[in-house]
Design a protein around this motif. Sequence first.
Motif, PDB file in Angstrom:
ATOM      1  N   UNK A 131      18.574  -2.483  -4.232  1.00 22.85           N
ATOM      2  CA  UNK A 131      18.001  -3.357  -4.158  1.00 22.85           C
ATOM      3  C   UNK A 131      16.389  -3.571  -4.226  1.00 22.85           C
TER       4      UNK A 131
ATOM      5  N   UNK B 113      23.985   0.843  -1.575  1.00 17.24           N
ATOM      6  CA  UNK B 113      23.552  -0.485  -2.336  1.00 17.24           C
ATOM      7  C   UNK B 113      21.486  -0.408  -3.160  1.00 17.24           C
TER       8      UNK B 113
ATOM      9  N   UNK C 112      20.976  -8.064  -5.360  1.00 16.67           N
ATOM     10  CA  UNK C 112      21.610  -6.513  -5.168  1.00 16.67           C
ATOM     11  C   UNK C 112      21.883  -6.008  -5.945  1.00 16.67           C
ATOM     12  N   UNK C 113      22.371  -4.178  -5.968  1.00 15.90           N
ATOM     13  CA  UNK C 113      23.073  -4.297  -7.624  1.00 15.90           C
ATOM     14  C   UNK C 113      24.716  -4.261  -7.304  1.00 15.90           C
TER      15      UNK C 113
ATOM     16  N   UNK D 267      10.111  -4.322  -5.043  1.00 17.03           N
ATOM     17  CA  UNK D 267       9.540  -3.138  -4.005  1.00 17.03           C
ATOM     18  C   UNK D 267      11.198  -3.111  -4.400  1.00 17.03           C
TER      19      UNK D 267
ATOM     20  N   UNK E 133      25.276  -5.149   6.188  1.00 18.70           N
ATOM     21  CA  UNK E 133      24.929  -4.141   5.434  1.00 18.70           C
ATOM     22  C   UNK E 133      23.685  -3.725   6.104  1.00 18.70           C
TER      23      UNK E 133
ATOM     24  N   UNK F  57      19.583  -1.354   6.422  1.00 19.45           N
ATOM     25  CA  UNK F  57      18.245  -0.571   5.950  1.00 19.45           C
ATOM     26  C   UNK F  57      18.595   0.474   5.845  1.00 19.45           C
TER      27      UNK F  57
ATOM     28  N   UNK G 167       4.522 -12.003   2.178  1.00 19.65           N
ATOM     29  CA  UNK G 167       5.474 -12.139   3.704  1.00 19.65           C
ATOM     30  C   UNK G 167       6.626 -11.888   3.658  1.00 19.65           C
ATOM     31  N   UNK G 168       7.543 -12.616   2.399  1.00 18.97           N
ATOM     32  CA  UNK G 168       8.898 -12.774   2.275  1.00 18.97           C
ATOM     33  C   UNK G 168       9.378 -12.637   1.472  1.00 18.97           C
ATOM     34  N   UNK G 169      10.594 -11.732   1.130  1.00 21.32           N
ATOM     35  CA  UNK G 169      10.864 -11.653   0.070  1.00 21.32           C
ATOM     36  C   UNK G 169      11.032 -12.594  -0.563  1.00 21.32           C
ATOM     37  N   UNK G 170      10.704 -12.119  -2.455  1.00 16.93           N
ATOM     38  CA  UNK G 170      11.192 -13.396  -3.164  1.00 16.93           C
ATOM     39  C   UNK G 170      12.227 -12.806  -4.600  1.00 16.93           C
TER      40      UNK G 170
ATOM     41  N   UNK H 233      15.702 -11.614  -5.209  1.00 14.37           N
ATOM     42  CA  UNK H 233      16.180 -10.701  -4.433  1.00 14.37           C
ATOM     43  C   UNK H 233      17.530 -10.211  -5.101  1.00 14.37           C
TER      44      UNK H 233
ATOM     45  N   UNK I 283      12.884   2.195   2.086  1.00 15.17           N
ATOM     46  CA  UNK I 283      12.113   1.053   1.717  1.00 15.17           C
ATOM     47  C   UNK I 283      11.729   2.049   0.294  1.00 15.17           C
TER      48      UNK I 283
ATOM     49  N   UNK J  42       7.813  -8.300  -3.218  1.00 16.53           N
ATOM     50  CA  UNK J  42       7.656  -8.982  -1.883  1.00 16.53           C
ATOM     51  C   UNK J  42       6.211  -9.728  -1.977  1.00 16.53           C
TER      52      UNK J  42
ATOM     53  N   UNK K  45      20.489   0.118   1.070  1.00 21.69           N
ATOM     54  CA  UNK K  45      21.097  -0.365   2.085  1.00 21.69           C
ATOM     55  C   UNK K  45      22.289  -0.029   2.401  1.00 21.69           C
TER      56      UNK K  45
END
Lengths: 113, 113
Positions: free
Chosen positions: B89, B87, B103-104, B32, B44, B46, B96-99, B101, B49, B93, B36
């Motif tokens: 990002x 940023x 950032x630019x 996804x 940062x 949000x 139930x959580x981000x993996x 990750x 998204x 997904x 930010x």
Amino acid sequence: EAGVAQSPRYKIIEKRQSVAFWCNPISGHATLYWYQQILGQGPKLLIQFQNNGVVDDSQLPKDRFSAERLKGVDSTLKIQPAKLEDSAVYLCASSFPRTYEQYFGPGTRLTVT
Amino acid sequence: LAKTTQPISMDSYEGQEVNITCSHNNIATNDYITWYQQFPSQGPRFIIQGYKTKVTNEVASLFIPADRKSSTLSLPRVSLSDTAVYYCLVGEWATDSWGKLQFGAGTQVVVTP
């Protein structure tokens, strides 16, 4: 609603010394993240917790960095021993389960001399 | 990891629309796109998204073409207070959580009167 709390806000240490940072996430946020942000760069994820467990620590320099999250609430990030290149802002973020939005704390600015 | 590329900086005048494009050629199916905003000495915050097509909220719009290899953040009628680093990002997904990750490098947007 209280935000993500971090302490200390600033820390100056000499190389080879140890340092610890503390983070208190927003109440109810099961996911906690630690980021390193070097001046002029985007945040880099160091470690991600889901409750007490580590979800991702692939970018954590494990020879000198360690992190724990006791009881699934507060978290501590430690550097031992520190190097000059560890000078950065260390950001803590948290989020509710199954949500995209991360809430960031103000960060701890570390200077290693 | 899907690497992101953004312009280093953009200038705008108050009242204009600002469009920031982020390239993420290696984006994966489960990734996804999140944007930010960061002010100096703050963590940062949000903005928005999305996964595909167009997403709009009260502060911005996010446009994602069908191939998802890029995304464009649109800030309508900017004001001086929109001067910040933005940023892009890309993250996976997972239930139930981000993996994974990442950032630019961020885009510094400067708004002048």
